[in-house]
Design a protein around this motif. Structure first.
Motif, PDB file in Angstrom:
ATOM      1  N   THR A 137     122.456 -27.650 -80.659  1.00 36.47           N
ATOM      2  CA  THR A 137     121.235 -26.912 -80.917  1.00 36.47           C
ATOM      3  C   THR A 137     121.074 -26.722 -82.411  1.00 36.47           C
ATOM      4  O   THR A 137     120.280 -27.390 -83.047  1.00 36.47           O
ATOM      5  N   LYS A 138     121.918 -25.825 -82.962  1.00 37.63           N
ATOM      6  CA  LYS A 138     121.901 -25.545 -84.384  1.00 37.63           C
ATOM      7  C   LYS A 138     122.184 -26.800 -85.191  1.00 37.63           C
ATOM      8  O   LYS A 138     121.787 -26.926 -86.327  1.00 37.63           O
ATOM      9  N   ARG A 139     122.910 -27.714 -84.612  1.00 40.04           N
ATOM     10  CA  ARG A 139     123.368 -28.874 -85.363  1.00 40.04           C
ATOM     11  C   ARG A 139     122.400 -30.049 -85.248  1.00 40.04           C
ATOM     12  O   ARG A 139     122.700 -31.141 -85.671  1.00 40.04           O
ATOM     13  N   ASP A 140     121.242 -29.793 -84.638  1.00 34.66           N
ATOM     14  CA  ASP A 140     120.281 -30.856 -84.435  1.00 34.66           C
ATOM     15  C   ASP A 140     119.792 -31.491 -85.727  1.00 34.66           C
ATOM     16  O   ASP A 140     119.502 -32.666 -85.787  1.00 34.66           O
ATOM     17  N   PHE A 141     119.713 -30.665 -86.760  1.00 36.65           N
ATOM     18  CA  PHE A 141     119.319 -31.136 -88.084  1.00 36.65           C
ATOM     19  C   PHE A 141     120.129 -32.360 -88.488  1.00 36.65           C
ATOM     20  O   PHE A 141     119.629 -33.237 -89.173  1.00 36.65           O
ATOM     21  N   ASP A 142     121.372 -32.331 -88.064  1.00 42.17           N
ATOM     22  CA  ASP A 142     122.286 -33.373 -88.512  1.00 42.17           C
ATOM     23  C   ASP A 142     121.840 -34.773 -88.157  1.00 42.17           C
ATOM     24  O   ASP A 142     122.080 -35.707 -88.911  1.00 42.17           O
ATOM     25  N   THR A 143     121.184 -34.896 -87.015  1.00 38.41           N
ATOM     26  CA  THR A 143     120.761 -36.231 -86.625  1.00 38.41           C
ATOM     27  C   THR A 143     119.798 -36.797 -87.667  1.00 38.41           C
ATOM     28  O   THR A 143     119.760 -37.990 -87.898  1.00 38.41           O
ATOM     29  N   VAL A 144     119.039 -35.915 -88.317  1.00 37.81           N
ATOM     30  CA  VAL A 144     118.115 -36.374 -89.360  1.00 37.81           C
ATOM     31  C   VAL A 144     118.803 -36.432 -90.718  1.00 37.81           C
ATOM     32  O   VAL A 144     118.798 -37.452 -91.393  1.00 37.81           O
ATOM     33  N   LEU A 145     119.425 -35.316 -91.072  1.00 39.96           N
ATOM     34  CA  LEU A 145     119.945 -35.197 -92.436  1.00 39.96           C
ATOM     35  C   LEU A 145     121.103 -36.142 -92.743  1.00 39.96           C
ATOM     36  O   LEU A 145     121.319 -36.507 -93.889  1.00 39.96           O
ATOM     37  N   THR A 146     121.865 -36.499 -91.723  1.00 43.44           N
ATOM     38  CA  THR A 146     122.941 -37.454 -92.001  1.00 43.44           C
ATOM     39  C   THR A 146     122.658 -38.775 -91.298  1.00 43.44           C
ATOM     40  O   THR A 146     123.555 -39.542 -90.987  1.00 43.44           O
ATOM     41  N   HIS A 147     121.388 -39.030 -91.093  1.00 48.20           N
ATOM     42  CA  HIS A 147     120.975 -40.257 -90.435  1.00 48.20           C
ATOM     43  C   HIS A 147     121.351 -41.471 -91.275  1.00 48.20           C
ATOM     44  O   HIS A 147     121.353 -41.416 -92.504  1.00 48.20           O
ATOM     45  N   LYS A 148     121.640 -42.581 -90.548  1.00 46.08           N
ATOM     46  CA  LYS A 148     122.119 -43.783 -91.241  1.00 46.08           C
ATOM     47  C   LYS A 148     121.141 -44.266 -92.305  1.00 46.08           C
ATOM     48  O   LYS A 148     121.535 -44.670 -93.388  1.00 46.08           O
ATOM     49  N   PHE A 149     119.855 -44.236 -91.981  1.00 45.96           N
ATOM     50  CA  PHE A 149     118.868 -44.749 -92.946  1.00 45.96           C
ATOM     51  C   PHE A 149     118.156 -43.643 -93.701  1.00 45.96           C
ATOM     52  O   PHE A 149     117.959 -43.699 -94.897  1.00 45.96           O
ATOM     53  N   TRP A 150     117.779 -42.578 -92.949  1.00 47.20           N
ATOM     54  CA  TRP A 150     116.977 -41.526 -93.568  1.00 47.20           C
ATOM     55  C   TRP A 150     117.796 -40.599 -94.430  1.00 47.20           C
ATOM     56  O   TRP A 150     117.283 -39.997 -95.358  1.00 47.20           O
ATOM     57  N   GLY A 151     119.075 -40.469 -94.081  1.00 44.13           N
ATOM     58  CA  GLY A 151     119.922 -39.522 -94.803  1.00 44.13           C
ATOM     59  C   GLY A 151     119.851 -39.697 -96.301  1.00 44.13           C
ATOM     60  O   GLY A 151     119.676 -38.729 -97.046  1.00 44.13           O
ATOM     61  N   PHE A 152     119.942 -40.923 -96.748  1.00 42.96           N
ATOM     62  CA  PHE A 152     120.031 -41.170 -98.176  1.00 42.96           C
ATOM     63  C   PHE A 152     118.736 -40.849 -98.929  1.00 42.96           C
ATOM     64  O   PHE A 152     118.775 -40.098 -99.915  1.00 42.96           O
ATOM     65  N   PRO A 153     117.595 -41.363 -98.487  1.00 43.14           N
ATOM     66  CA  PRO A 153     116.361 -40.976 -99.181  1.00 43.14           C
ATOM     67  C   PRO A 153     116.080 -39.481 -99.146  1.00 43.14           C
ATOM     68  O   PRO A 153     115.617 -38.914-100.145  1.00 43.14           O
ATOM     69  N   ILE A 154     116.410 -38.846 -98.024  1.00 39.14           N
ATOM     70  CA  ILE A 154     116.191 -37.398 -97.949  1.00 39.14           C
ATOM     71  C   ILE A 154     117.028 -36.696 -98.999  1.00 39.14           C
ATOM     72  O   ILE A 154     116.576 -35.810 -99.722  1.00 39.14           O
ATOM     73  N   PHE A 155     118.241 -37.182 -99.102  1.00 42.61           N
ATOM     74  CA  PHE A 155     119.156 -36.599-100.069  1.00 42.61           C
ATOM     75  C   PHE A 155     118.639 -36.792-101.505  1.00 42.61           C
ATOM     76  O   PHE A 155     118.624 -35.871-102.318  1.00 42.61           O
ATOM     77  N   LEU A 156     118.193 -38.000-101.796  1.00 41.25           N
ATOM     78  CA  LEU A 156     117.660 -38.265-103.133  1.00 41.25           C
ATOM     79  C   LEU A 156     116.459 -37.374-103.424  1.00 41.25           C
ATOM     80  O   LEU A 156     116.303 -36.880-104.534  1.00 41.25           O
ATOM     81  N   PHE A 157     115.659 -37.135-102.394  1.00 40.12           N
ATOM     82  CA  PHE A 157     114.508 -36.263-102.570  1.00 40.12           C
ATOM     83  C   PHE A 157     114.951 -34.861-102.965  1.00 40.12           C
ATOM     84  O   PHE A 157     114.415 -34.263-103.893  1.00 40.12           O
ATOM     85  N   PHE A 158     115.978 -34.348-102.279  1.00 44.23           N
ATOM     86  CA  PHE A 158     116.462 -33.012-102.601  1.00 44.23           C
ATOM     87  C   PHE A 158     117.001 -32.942-104.029  1.00 44.23           C
ATOM     88  O   PHE A 158     116.800 -31.968-104.748  1.00 44.23           O
ATOM     89  N   MET A 159     117.702 -34.011-104.415  1.00 45.76           N
ATOM     90  CA  MET A 159     118.236 -34.047-105.781  1.00 45.76           C
ATOM     91  C   MET A 159     117.088 -34.004-106.790  1.00 45.76           C
ATOM     92  O   MET A 159     117.121 -33.275-107.770  1.00 45.76           O
ATOM     93  N   TRP A 160     116.073 -34.812-106.511  1.00 46.47           N
ATOM     94  CA  TRP A 160     114.914 -34.864-107.400  1.00 46.47           C
ATOM     95  C   TRP A 160     114.252 -33.494-107.489  1.00 46.47           C
ATOM     96  O   TRP A 160     113.941 -33.004-108.557  1.00 46.47           O
TER      97      TRP A 160
END
Ligand code: GDP
Ligand code: MG
Length: 827
Positions: A386-409
């Motif tokens: 439930t609470k950990r559902d975010f993980d499927t997106v945030l550590t996703h194989k493809f999406w994880g990295f661009p999302i991360f770069l966005f946060f850094m930016w």
């Protein structure tokens, strides 16, 4: 039931015994085995009075004294017992060898306990193992009991106990208490942790508690058939290596894997298994600090430390475990331990607004999440989370990295745009203060010291405080929400390529703010080599103190391509870090990879107060740096540029100026220009002849191949103290007004117009694009600053601190040299 074990403390004065096992923990275990207390050795009791310390023994011809509590941890067989075991019935002398053999025979009994959740297949495994074997006994408790069986395998006798099923080893149910008491009091040699493979997450929770207890464990990955059926891809070997516990797949109902399991038990018992390794579950900064505080108190009582794992006790106390308190009651510093624990719990609960037990449980699930994330591939997303559902997106194989770069930016963007407002307030505040002082104080050295030295130096630096705090706020927020752990996770694969791993990533990101807290953040890395490697590449992360130099030079020299030039400087730093890491990995840090779990703590929405306090904790270091290093350095730089006062000038500028003023043959605007020119020439000569000017001239030969002039040399020297000082020094030297900052128009113009005053380049422009770029690279790369060197010395040692000083400066010179010389060939 067989007779309970005998311990060295039970043997009366004058008698002898043979050692069969040494229990206990850590330093005690090491010390006692070094003294010769090892399996098969004969000990004679010289003096043993009950309740009297110390007890005296003779072993291998040496007399040693032990505390009673220590003797309780040495398992022995008395000579009587040894005789029985060897089947010798006659009275008289028995030779040493026979006794040893019989002692070893006793040592060949391996006590094993089956621990696991209900219905994971313990009893099935127990029955499979006992098979046709007779002698199934019973351990009776108050409301629960456990079956025992002796199984022979490969020359060993296994005393196998089937304990009741539990989800946890605490004290809430009689079953839990029973299991726990069995483990701590009976001290089985090895635990078989039976795990239901079809429900890994929940089953592994118990495993985390066994890890804390620091005991030998082998995992029976039971119901392996069920796991196979679901199509889940689980790399149990990798998990085993990460958590330091061998994992053997079994299908207890069919007897599969049982043989292998017992083989593994022997290997582990004989310390032959390479997987076995005691790991620490990382509970995160706040809990770890609490654990450490409690441990420090526990260590004051060596008797506790010898018998129990202090980390386990500390964790249990944080879980407000009553049984642990009872155990500790009999030790001298019980009250102190209790007080420290209470305070730590209060702090934890205030921080998390949750019961400390829950906080620890969450952290344990974070560990499991991280471990499974790397080893388990679900065929379809897990619905239970439930609470950990975010993980499927945030550590996703493809999406994880661009999302991360966005946060850094987002983080950097916010740091500079939000920061620009308070920055200008502070700027005008500092300006107003120095103006006021200039007008109120009497002219003289003291006023110059305060206005130009202290306010000019420290004031120029304090401007960046808002940026630093905003950056730290973002970093703290990402840590507190649990996203930083995911970021490390995403970066892990990339970081491995350069010999580091995901966890090094956080310190490196922090380095963009200030290298000092970044170096301190390397503490979260378990491995020393990782820590040092991260430390020595962190200075290449361009900290915010270097930014003003870039802003000044870029806006003066590269007005058309500001963004791309700035980006290329940062990028060059990162590239250099990667190259350095790759080279270091090859030459100095060749190592065996030890896989480990990257904890994925649960997502939380942190309170503003908590995140602010974490931000403050990090920002404090920066403020401290301003209060001491930068203050002192500013005063020194100021003094070096202020003295000596009695300089003899080559021309009489004052007369020249007076003459110019009196000369009516020149046009007024031209006259003003000439007067200004002469004034500048005057202060320039004074600058050149002050101590700092002489130092700049002294290092000029080294900097000439880079195209730098002596003023740049002085700025570089001043930057040793702190890079912020580079701009203020340039402001003084290039004769803008005294409170120069990187936005000052006059300073920009001065820099553009600067000409070499001597040497082959005399009369030519100093800040050509090549020299300017080389200068920025030099500022990026060379000697980080005194505070960083001090941090490295503290976290590593003097050797690494000196190494960092030297290699960064050498690379800086080479980079600027290459830029200038190679670039000159083309331009
Ligand atoms: P305990 O509560 O841990 O003692 O579990 P039990 O030994 O009573 O087993 C619970 C159930 O799981 C029983 O019905 C067993 O037959 C079944 N079982 C045990 N091991 C396995 C296995 O490896 N595979 C499968 N499919 N079933 C198993
Ligand atoms: Mg059972």
């Amino acid at each position: 039931m067989q007779k309970e074990n005998t311990y060295l403390s039970d043997i009366p004065t004058g008698e002898e015994a043979i050692i069969t096992k040494v229990l206990g923990h850590g330093a005690f275990r090491k010390r006692i085995t070094e003294m010769g207390f090892v399996k098969g050795k004969k000990v004679k009791v010289i003096k043993n009075a009950p309740f009297q310390d110390p007890v005296e023994y003779e072993i291998m011809g040496y007399k040693v004294s032990l505390r009673h509590s220590e003797a309780e941890l040495v398992e022995v067989v008395s000579i009587e017992e040894a005789k029985n075991l060897s089947g010798i019935s006659f009275q008289g002398t028995i030779d040493e060898e026979t006794l040893k053999v019989s002692a070893l025979k006793k040592g060949k009994i391996i006590n094993v306990a089956l621990v696991g959740n209900p219905n994971c297949g313990k009893t099935t495994l127990f029955n499979q193992s006992s098979g046709s074997h007779e002698r199934v006994g019973n351990y009776s408790g108050v409301t629960v009991d456990a079956k025992v069986v002796e199984v022979a395998h490969q020359g060993y006798v296994f005393k196998l106990v089937d304990l009741p099923g539990t989800y946890s080893i605490t004290e809430y149910s009689p079953e839990e208490l029973y299991v726990r008491t069995h483990i701590t009091e009976q001290k089985p040699d090895i635990i078989i942790n039976v795990i239901d493979a079809s429900n890994l997450e929940r089953n592994l929770f118990l495993t985390t508690q066994l890890i804390d207890m620091n005991i030998k464990v082998v995992i029976a990955l039971n119901m392996y058939d069920e796991l196979k059926k679901t199509g889940v891809d689980f790399n149990h070997k990798a998990l085993g290596k990460m958590i330091g516990i061998p994992i053997i797949p079994t299908v207890a109902s069919k007897g599969k894997g049982v043989e292998k399991l017992f083989d593994k038990l022997i290997e582990v018992y004989e310390d032959r298994d390479a997987t076995v390794r005691h790991i620490h579950i990382n509970y995160g900064e706040v809990i770890e600090k609490a654990i450490n505080e409690i441990q420090t108190e526990i260590w004051k009582s060596p008797r506790i430390r010898d018998k129990y794992s202090s980390r386990f006790i500390a964790v249990k106390l944080l879980e407000t475990d009553r049984t642990t308190l009872q155990i500790l009651e009999k030790y001298d510093n019980f009250e102190q331990i209790k007080t420290v624990a209470k305070q730590s719990i209060a702090k934890l609960e205030k921080e998390y607004k949750e019961k400390s037990e829950t906080v620890i449980t969450d952290a344990k699930y974070g560990f499991i999440d991280g471990a499974l994330k790397e080893t388990l591939r679900q065929p379809k997303p897990d619905k239970l989370k439930t609470k950990r559902d975010f993980d499927t997106v945030l550590t996703h194989k493809f999406w994880g990295f661009p999302i991360f770069l966005f946060f850094m930016w987002l983080m950097f963007q916010a740091t500079f745009t939000l920061g620009s407002f308070p920055m200008s307030w502070i700027d005008s505040g500092v300006g107003a203060l120095s103006d006021w002082l200039k007008n109120t104080m009497a002219e003289g050295a003291l006023r110059d010291l305060i206005v130009d030295g202290i306010i000019g130096g420290v004031g120029g630096v304090i401007i960046f405080l808002p940026n630093i705090l905003i950056l730290f706020f973002f970093i703290s927020f990402m840590e507190d929400t649990g996203y930083m752990a995911r970021a490390s996770f995403i970066m892990d694969k990339l970081m491995h390529k350069i010999g580091l791993h995901g966890k090094s990533f956080i310190p490196l990101v922090m380095g963009f703010g200030c290298n000092v807290p970044a170096i301190m953040a390397t503490r979260t890395l378990e491995n020393k080599k990782d820590r040092i490697l991260t430390m020595i590449i962190t200075p290449f992360m361009s900290c915010s103190a270097r930014l003003p130099v870039y802003v000044l030079i870029i806006s003066a020299i590269f007005p058309a391509n500001q963004g791309i030039v700035l980006f290329s400087i940062y990028f060059f730093g990162i590239l250099l870090a990667i190259i350095t890491a790759l080279i270091m990995k090859k030459i100095a840090f060749v190592k065996k990879e030890v896989p480990f779990v990257m904890e994925l703590p649960p997502y939380r929405l942190p309170t503003l107060k908590n995140t602010s306090s974490h931000m403050w904790h990090k920002g404090k270091e920066y403020l401290k740096k301003m209060g001491n290093v930068i203050l002192i350095a500013s005063v020194i730089i100021w003094a070096l540029g202020y003295f000596p006062r009695n300089i003899s000038l080559s021309r009489n500028y004052d007369v020249e100026i007076a003459n110019l003023k009196a000369d009516n043959s020149i046009r007024n605007d031209l006259k003003a220009k000439l007067i200004m020119q002469t004034e500048i020439e005057k202060s320039s000569e004074i600058q050149e002849k002050t101590y700092i000017g002489r130092m700049g001239h002294a290092i000029e030969p080294i900097l000439r191949p880079l195209g730098f002039d002596w003023k740049m040399g002085v700025s570089i020297i001043s930057g040793l103290a702190a890079k912020e000082i580079v701009v203020s020094t340039m402001g003084i030297l290039y004769q803008a007004d005294e409170n120069a900052d990187e936005n000052s128009e006059t300073l920009k113009t001065k820099i553009k117009e600067q000409k070499h005053s001597s040497g082959v380049l005399q009369g030519q422009t100093v800040f050509t694009p090549l020299v300017s770029f080389g200068f920025m690279l030099f500022i990026l790369i060379y000697f980080p600053c005194i505070a960083v060197i001090a941090a490295i010395r503290k976290e590593a040692n003097w050797g690494w601190a000196i190494f960092t000083m030297v290699y960064t400066t050498v690379i800086a010179w080479l980079a600027a040299f290459a830029t200038y010389q190679i670039g000159s060939l083309f331009i």
